[in-house]
Motif scaffolding. Structure first.
Motif, PDB file in Angstrom:
ATOM      1  N   GLU A 256       0.809  -1.223   0.000  1.00  0.00           N
ATOM      2  CA  GLU A 256       0.000   0.000   0.000  1.00  0.00           C
ATOM      3  C   GLU A 256       0.844   1.275   0.000  1.00  0.00           C
ATOM      4  O   GLU A 256       0.316   2.368  -0.194  1.00  0.00           O
ATOM      5  N   ARG A 257       2.141   1.172   0.168  1.00  0.00           N
ATOM      6  CA  ARG A 257       3.023   2.346   0.182  1.00  0.00           C
ATOM      7  C   ARG A 257       3.831   2.500  -1.105  1.00  0.00           C
ATOM      8  O   ARG A 257       4.654   3.416  -1.224  1.00  0.00           O
ATOM      9  N   ILE A 258       3.632   1.638  -2.083  1.00  0.00           N
ATOM     10  CA  ILE A 258       4.389   1.700  -3.340  1.00  0.00           C
ATOM     11  C   ILE A 258       4.235   3.076  -4.000  1.00  0.00           C
ATOM     12  O   ILE A 258       5.205   3.678  -4.454  1.00  0.00           O
ATOM     13  N   GLY A 259       3.011   3.598  -4.062  1.00  0.00           N
ATOM     14  CA  GLY A 259       2.769   4.910  -4.668  1.00  0.00           C
ATOM     15  C   GLY A 259       3.494   6.019  -3.931  1.00  0.00           C
ATOM     16  O   GLY A 259       4.057   6.924  -4.562  1.00  0.00           O
TER      17      GLY A 259
ATOM     18  N   PRO B  80       3.878  -8.460   7.183  1.00  0.00           N
ATOM     19  CA  PRO B  80       3.288  -9.485   6.316  1.00  0.00           C
ATOM     20  C   PRO B  80       2.885  -8.997   4.921  1.00  0.00           C
ATOM     21  O   PRO B  80       2.748  -9.804   4.011  1.00  0.00           O
ATOM     22  N   ASN B  81       2.701  -7.710   4.722  1.00  0.00           N
ATOM     23  CA  ASN B  81       2.197  -7.205   3.445  1.00  0.00           C
ATOM     24  C   ASN B  81       3.312  -6.587   2.585  1.00  0.00           C
ATOM     25  O   ASN B  81       3.111  -5.573   1.934  1.00  0.00           O
ATOM     26  N   CYS B  82       4.486  -7.205   2.584  1.00  0.00           N
ATOM     27  CA  CYS B  82       5.625  -6.677   1.822  1.00  0.00           C
ATOM     28  C   CYS B  82       5.561  -7.089   0.359  1.00  0.00           C
ATOM     29  O   CYS B  82       5.242  -8.232   0.042  1.00  0.00           O
ATOM     30  N   ALA B  83       5.906  -6.155  -0.483  1.00  0.00           N
ATOM     31  CA  ALA B  83       6.056  -6.460  -1.904  1.00  0.00           C
ATOM     32  C   ALA B  83       7.339  -7.269  -2.090  1.00  0.00           C
ATOM     33  O   ALA B  83       8.316  -7.060  -1.368  1.00  0.00           O
TER      34      ALA B  83
ATOM     35  N   LEU C 219      10.998   0.898  -8.413  1.00  0.00           N
ATOM     36  CA  LEU C 219      11.843   1.967  -7.866  1.00  0.00           C
ATOM     37  C   LEU C 219      13.269   1.982  -8.406  1.00  0.00           C
ATOM     38  O   LEU C 219      13.827   3.047  -8.673  1.00  0.00           O
ATOM     39  N   ASN C 220      13.857   0.841  -8.529  1.00  0.00           N
ATOM     40  CA  ASN C 220      15.287   0.741  -8.837  1.00  0.00           C
ATOM     41  C   ASN C 220      15.472   0.519 -10.333  1.00  0.00           C
ATOM     42  O   ASN C 220      15.931  -0.525 -10.784  1.00  0.00           O
ATOM     43  N   THR C 221      15.121   1.549 -11.100  1.00  0.00           N
ATOM     44  CA  THR C 221      15.059   1.411 -12.553  1.00  0.00           C
ATOM     45  C   THR C 221      16.339   1.802 -13.281  1.00  0.00           C
ATOM     46  O   THR C 221      16.441   1.599 -14.486  1.00  0.00           O
ATOM     47  N   ALA C 222      17.305   2.375 -12.573  1.00  0.00           N
ATOM     48  CA  ALA C 222      18.569   2.763 -13.218  1.00  0.00           C
ATOM     49  C   ALA C 222      19.289   1.513 -13.718  1.00  0.00           C
ATOM     50  O   ALA C 222      19.152   0.433 -13.151  1.00  0.00           O
TER      51      ALA C 222
END
Length: 189
Positions: free
Chosen positions: A108-111, A141-144, A153-156
């Motif tokens: 739920e915190r990805i955004g 328990p709700n980890c991506a 996030l880590n797109t470089a």
């Protein structure tokens, strides 16, 4: 770029912890501060700046510089919570040598993580600053999955170093700081 103080034989790094409110930026500084021997660290300072606060401390870290003649002196800084004044953030980000981006691993915190990273990337001069990730709260328990966090996030390319963290227990803090220091020195070289 780190500053070299030839008289004191120190390499001075300025490191900022960034990320969304509640991700663990302040916890990172508290944990790093507690893991460094009292003789090697300054006081953890919380200073109000308008509606925001700045948390910071300085420390010496002899094992972060790959030569026995010089020691690393680190100035670590963050703004806890949601940033009320973007100018305060820009001011502390001026002349940083490295960034530890603390991301909240919960789905739920990805955004929030993405928004915070986009805001950081939009700051002038930040694009070339070395950065490592801590994917915090890996004990919840709700980890991506790590691969999904990297995808978002880590797109470089190549990908930046990333660490799993449980900062309430201190896990991932010193590993991320050591890796960032190596990236900073490589970038400066």
């Amino acid at each position: 770029m780190p500053t070299i103080d030839y008289a004191r034989k120190e390499v001075v790094f300025r490191v900022a912890a960034c990320g969304p409110a509640g991700a663990g930026k302040t916890n990172l500084l508290w944990r790093l501060h507690s893991q460094i021997p009292a003789t090697e660290r300054g006081e953890l300072v919380v200073r109000p700046v308008g509606a925001d606060q700045i948390v910071s401390f300085e420390c010496s870290a002899p094992d972060l510089v790959p030569t026995s003649e010089y020691r690393a002196k680190l100035h670590l800084v963050t703004i806890p919570g949601r940033i009320a004044n973007a100018d305060v953030c820009r001011r502390i980000m001026t002349d940083v040598d490295g960034i530890i981006f603390v991301a909240d691993s919960q789905f739920e915190r990805i955004g929030d993580n993405s928004d915070s990273l986009r805001s950081l990337a939009a700051m002038t001069g930040i694009g070339d600053v070395p950065l490592v990730f801590i994917y915090n709260k890996r004990d919840l328990p709700n980890c991506a999955p790590l691969e999904y966090l990297d995808y978002v996030l880590n797109t470089a390319q190549p990908r930046r170093p990333r660490f799993e963290g449980v900062l309430t227990a201190g896990r991932g803090a010193s590993e991320a700081l050591s890796a960032l220091s190596a990236v900073i020195l490589k970038h400066a070289g």
